[in-house]
Every structure is written in structure tokens, then in C-alpha cells.
Scaffold this active site. Structure first.
Site, PDB file in Angstrom:
ATOM      1  N   LYS B   8       0.825  -1.211   0.000  1.00 15.73           N
ATOM      2  CA  LYS B   8       0.000   0.000   0.000  1.00 15.73           C
ATOM      3  C   LYS B   8       0.860   1.262   0.000  1.00 15.73           C
ATOM      4  CE  LYS B   8      -3.487   2.455   2.566  1.00 15.73           C
ATOM      5  NZ  LYS B   8      -4.429   2.544   3.632  1.00 15.73           N
ATOM      6  N   ASP B  19       0.567   2.786   5.124  1.00 12.09           N
ATOM      7  CA  ASP B  19       0.381   2.459   6.531  1.00 12.09           C
ATOM      8  C   ASP B  19      -0.201   1.079   6.788  1.00 12.09           C
ATOM      9  OD1 ASP B  19      -2.908   3.024   7.265  1.00 12.09           O
ATOM     10  OD2 ASP B  19      -2.087   3.597   5.321  1.00 12.09           O
ATOM     11  N   CYS B  20       0.073   0.108   5.939  1.00  8.31           N
ATOM     12  CA  CYS B  20      -0.491  -1.210   6.206  1.00  8.31           C
ATOM     13  C   CYS B  20       0.516  -2.052   6.992  1.00  8.31           C
ATOM     14  CB  CYS B  20      -0.848  -1.891   4.880  1.00  8.31           C
ATOM     15  SG  CYS B  20      -1.284  -3.606   5.087  1.00  8.31           S
ATOM     16  N   VAL B  60      -3.764  -6.032  -0.782  1.00  8.40           N
ATOM     17  CA  VAL B  60      -2.329  -5.836  -0.551  1.00  8.40           C
ATOM     18  C   VAL B  60      -2.035  -6.387   0.848  1.00  8.40           C
ATOM     19  CG1 VAL B  60      -1.782  -3.879  -2.053  1.00  8.40           C
ATOM     20  CG2 VAL B  60      -2.833  -3.457   0.167  1.00  8.40           C
ATOM     21  N   HIS B 159       1.942   0.878  15.203  1.00  7.39           N
ATOM     22  CA  HIS B 159       0.623   1.467  14.986  1.00  7.39           C
ATOM     23  C   HIS B 159      -0.067   1.762  16.313  1.00  7.39           C
ATOM     24  CE1 HIS B 159      -0.464   1.091  10.561  1.00  7.39           C
ATOM     25  NE2 HIS B 159       0.800   0.713  10.642  1.00  7.39           N
ATOM     26  N   TRP B 206      -5.746   5.569  10.024  1.00  3.73           N
ATOM     27  CA  TRP B 206      -6.739   5.089  10.994  1.00  3.73           C
ATOM     28  C   TRP B 206      -7.834   6.109  11.244  1.00  3.73           C
ATOM     29  CZ3 TRP B 206      -7.123   0.241  12.990  1.00  3.73           C
ATOM     30  CH2 TRP B 206      -6.023  -0.596  12.792  1.00  3.73           C
TER      31      TRP B 206
END
Lengths: 224, 219
Positions: B8, B19-20, B60, B159, B206
């Protein structure tokens, strides 16, 4: 006994249905974990129409579609514990609601993952309504007993309960519990009883695993 | 020969790593196994046609192994371990599930509108259990050697720290000193620096999740 092989993925509720049913009936089988982005020759050959899991291969015979498989194993292994009710009318009701789950409830659940904004809100509402309908049906079907199937888990319990990890994960990720004490009091209790069954404990994936699947899906889509 | 991998891209910045955490896990695995790779950054808001052809559901991360495009970070990491067993990252079974509930407890706490629903407590409990494990087993989950469990957990902890700090003003309690040493160790590693998303993209990734239905108050 001829060999029994189950092709599937551990997280699919449809595959979990078959695993729970085989364990409830005490039937030994070989599990073959499929990689859905690189399907095996055996899977493609055994289910050429849909190329989907689960597929149960009994000797030389492949059987596809989870509810068809459940009914097949009940008939093919009729000596042991039966998961379908013995009475024809009760069987018809169980099949009706299992069919309802596949044709209406599951598409609403899946719709929550695949939509966004207002459409997602609608899918959540639909799912909540579906769960309430099932909750209502539980009263007459269970006849005061713990499960849809009576004293022990049966066909409809398995058909519905295999979705519990997804339902709970949806509750965590999208903040909307579909089953709770207020909206679905009977299902709320039933969940606790269902999860206590050994065949369920062994085969139902952990909710946290499915939370990760849902987050992964939402990270890969636009808008989140 | 370089392995092709699609991950991503950052939202609003298509040439920057996104941010994955599952994508980062795969990249960390490639880095630690020293497998040369060719990175494709996918703008998930506007997926290119060529990408939808190789990953029809738009998932992804995906990676090309033996001419096949494979999805699902669990499957990918398993296949990489099989194909490139040296150095081995395979954790022994008894540590494979350490920290497995941390991520979902973080998600639950993040979404929680009710401060008394026990979700904050649950996060603390999961972190405490990890802290205890690291106390007797550190510096990594499997002791001296980094393994797949650390590479899976590191992006998630990044995260958790970033997002709960930003949205709830929450930090990992100081008393969990082993976790603090652990995250310091993991986050300062060169390959982590190379494969992580910048904090602002993690937070942005998020943010929309805080608004679920129009009837809820959005932060």
C-alpha cells in the site's frame, strides 16, 4: 471406510462448518489447506464449476457447497449421531434457515466489509435485522432447549455458528455488535453454549485472527 | 533475481510507503532474509488496472513467487520461509502465539466510545503479558534470535503506540519496561526504519475508522 479429504482454508466459515460437523460425528479426515491465490490442481479438478472451498472428497467422489456437504455426511455416515433433525418438518425448517443464512444474512455481512459510508450503515442495519429474525426463530425451533438442534448442536447451529468469529470481529472493527443481550437475547445465550462445544472450540478460528483479516481488507480498500 | 511485491502507498502520497502493518511485515521478512525485491506502491484509492488483473480483489500485500501472485501476509511469510530458509525466521510453536491478541485489543480500544467498557484494561493486560514474556525470554520473543513473531508484532506495536497516542493521548505504561526496550530495539533497526510509514500517514490511515456511521460523533 474410503478415504476422506477436506480441501479448505482454516478461516472460511463455510469450511469451518464441515470441520465442526465431521468432528461432531466423530469422523476422521485429512485436511488440505488451500492457498486461494494459487489453487491446487485437485481443487480445480474437484470443483470445476465454482472452484471454491470447501470440497469434501470421499473416496473418488468430490462434494461441494458446505450445506450440501453437511447433509451428505449425515446420510453417508448414518450410523452415528445425526446432525439433521429426525422429523421431516423440523428438517425442512432447519434447511430453510440455513438457506436464509447463506442467501440473505451472509451477503449482508460481507456487504459491511465491501461498502463504505451510507451503504455500510445500511448493510449493518440489514445484518442486525437478520440476526433479530434468527433470534426469533430460535424460540420455536429450539423448543426450550439449548440449541437449534435441541440438547446438542445440530445442522442449523453449525450453519450459523461457524460465522461467529466473523460476527464478533465485525463488532470490534465496525463498532456494531450484531448479537447482544438486548437485541438478540436468545442468540446471546446460544453463542456461549455453542462455543462450549469441543468440536467448536477446536475448529472456530480465534476472533483476533479475523479482526486482523478485516483490518487488512480495510487497509487495502479506498476510504477505509 | 528480485521478487516483485505490491504494498500500500500512503494515502494522498502515492510515491511514499503506506500504513499497512501487514505490508510492512512482508517487507521486514524480505529485508531480514536479504531477498532482493522490487517494490510496487499501490494507490488504494485508485488502483491501477494492471494491479487489479494480478490481484482481482485488490488485496495488498501481494508478492510474486514462482510466477504466481500470492496474497495474505500469513501465506506469504510462510512461503518465503519455505523458499528462502536461510536465515531461518521460523519461531518454535510455543512462542508463535505470543502477543497474538494485542492488535485486536488495540482496535477494540481505539473504537471504544465507552471509557468503562474494559477495552483499555484489555490492552494493558495483553501488553503486561508480553512484558512478562520478554522479562524471562528477551531481547526478542524467541530469546537471542529475531523471528517471524517479532516481525509480525513490530508493525502492530508501532501502529498501537502512534495511533493511541494521537487519538486518545494514551501511552504504554512506563512500568512495562521490557516492552519499552523491545520497541526501542525493533524500531531502531535499519530495516524497520526503511519499511515503516511516517507517523502522519499511520494516523491518517486510521482516522476515518473513528467515524463509522453518521450517527456517531467523529473525532
Amino acid at each position: 471406510m474410503s478415504s476422506l479429504k477436506l480441501l479448505g482454508t482454516r478461516r472460511s466459515p463455510f469450511v469451518v462448518r464441515v470441520q465442526i460437523a465431521l468432528d461432531v460425528k466423530g469422523i476422521k479426515y485429512e485436511f488440505h489447506e488451500e492457498n486461494l491465490s494459487a489453487k491446487s490442481e485437485l481443487l480445480l479438478k474437484s470443483n470445476p464449476v465454482f472452484k471454491k472451498v470447501p470440497v469434501l472428497i470421499h473416496g473418488d467422489h468430490p462434494i461441494s457447497e458446505s450445506l450440501v456437504i453437511l447433509q451428505y455426511i449425515d446420510e453417508a455416515f448414518s450410523a452415528g449421531h445425526q446432525i439433521l433433525p429426525s422429523n421431516p418438518y423440523d428438517r425442512a425448517i432447519a434447511r430453510f434457515w440455513a438457506s436464509y443464512i447463506d442467501e440473505k444474512l451472509f451477503p449482508s455481512l460481507r456487504g459491511i466489509l465491501r461498502s463504505e459510508g451510507e451503504e455500510r450503515k445500511n448493510k449493518i442495519e440489514e445484518s442486525i435485522e437478520g440476526a433479530a429474525l434468527l433470534d426469533n426463530a430460535f424460540v420455536s425451533i429450539s423448543k426450550g432447549k439449548k440449541f437449534f438442534g435441541g440438547e446438542t448442536i445440530g445442522f442449523l447451529d453449525i450453519a450459523a455458528g461457524s460465522f461467529l468469529a466473523f460476527i464478533e470481529a465485525i463488532g470490534i472493527v465496525y463498532g456494531e455488535k450484531l448479537i447482544d443481550e438486548v437485541k438478540t437475547p436468545h442468540l446471546f445465550k446460544w453463542v456461549h453454549d455453542f462455543r462450549s462445544d469441543l468440536a467448536v472450540k477446536v475448529n472456530l478460528p480465534a476472533t483476533e485472527e479475523i479482526v486482523e483479516v478485516l483490518i487488512s481488507i480495510s487497509k487495502a480498500s479506498a476510504q477505509n | 533475481m528480485a521478487v516483485e511485491v505490491c504494498v500500500k502507498a500512503a494515502t494522498g502520497a502515492p510515491t511514499v510507503l503506506g500504513d499497512c502493518p501487514f505490508s510492512q511485515r512482508v517487507l521486514l521478512t524480505l529485508e531480514h532474509k536479504k531477498i532482493p525485491y522490487e517494490l510496487h506502491l499501490i494507490n488504494t484509492d485508485d488502483k491501477p488496472q494492471w494491479f487489479l488483473e494480478i490481484s482481482p480483489e485488490g488485496k495488498v500485500p501481494v508478492i510474486k513467487i514462482d510466477d504466481k501472485w500470492i496474497a495474505d501476509s500469513d501465506v506469504i511469510v510462510g512461503l518465503l520461509e519455505e523458499k528462502y530458509p536461510d536465515p531461518s525466521l521460523a519461531p518454535p510453536p510455543h512462542v508463535a502465539s505470543v502477543g497474538s491478541k494485542i492488535f485486536s485489543s488495540f482496535v477494540k480500544f481505539l473504537k471504544s466510545k465507552d471509557p468503562s467498557d474494559g477495552s483499555e484494561q484489555a490492552v494493558n493486560e495483553e501488553l503486561k503479558a508480553l512484558d512478562e514474556h520478554l522479562k524471562s525470554n528477551g531481547p526478542y520473543i524467541n530469546g537471542e534470535k529475531i523471528s517471524a513473531v517479532d516481525l509480525s508484532l513490530a508493525p502492530k506495536l508501532y501502529h498501537l503506540e502512534t495511533v493511541l497516542g494521537s487519538f486518545k493521548g494514551w501511552t504504554i505504561p512506563e512500568s512495562l519496561s521490557h516492552i519499552h526496550s523491545y520497541t526501542k530495539l525493533l524500531f531502531s533497526d535499519k530495516s524497520f526504519e526503511k519499511t515503516k510509514a511516517a507517523k502522519e500517514y499511520v494516523v491518517a490511515g486510521w482516522a476515518p475508522k473513528m467515524c463509522i456511521t453518521s450517527s456517531r460523533i467523529c473525532l
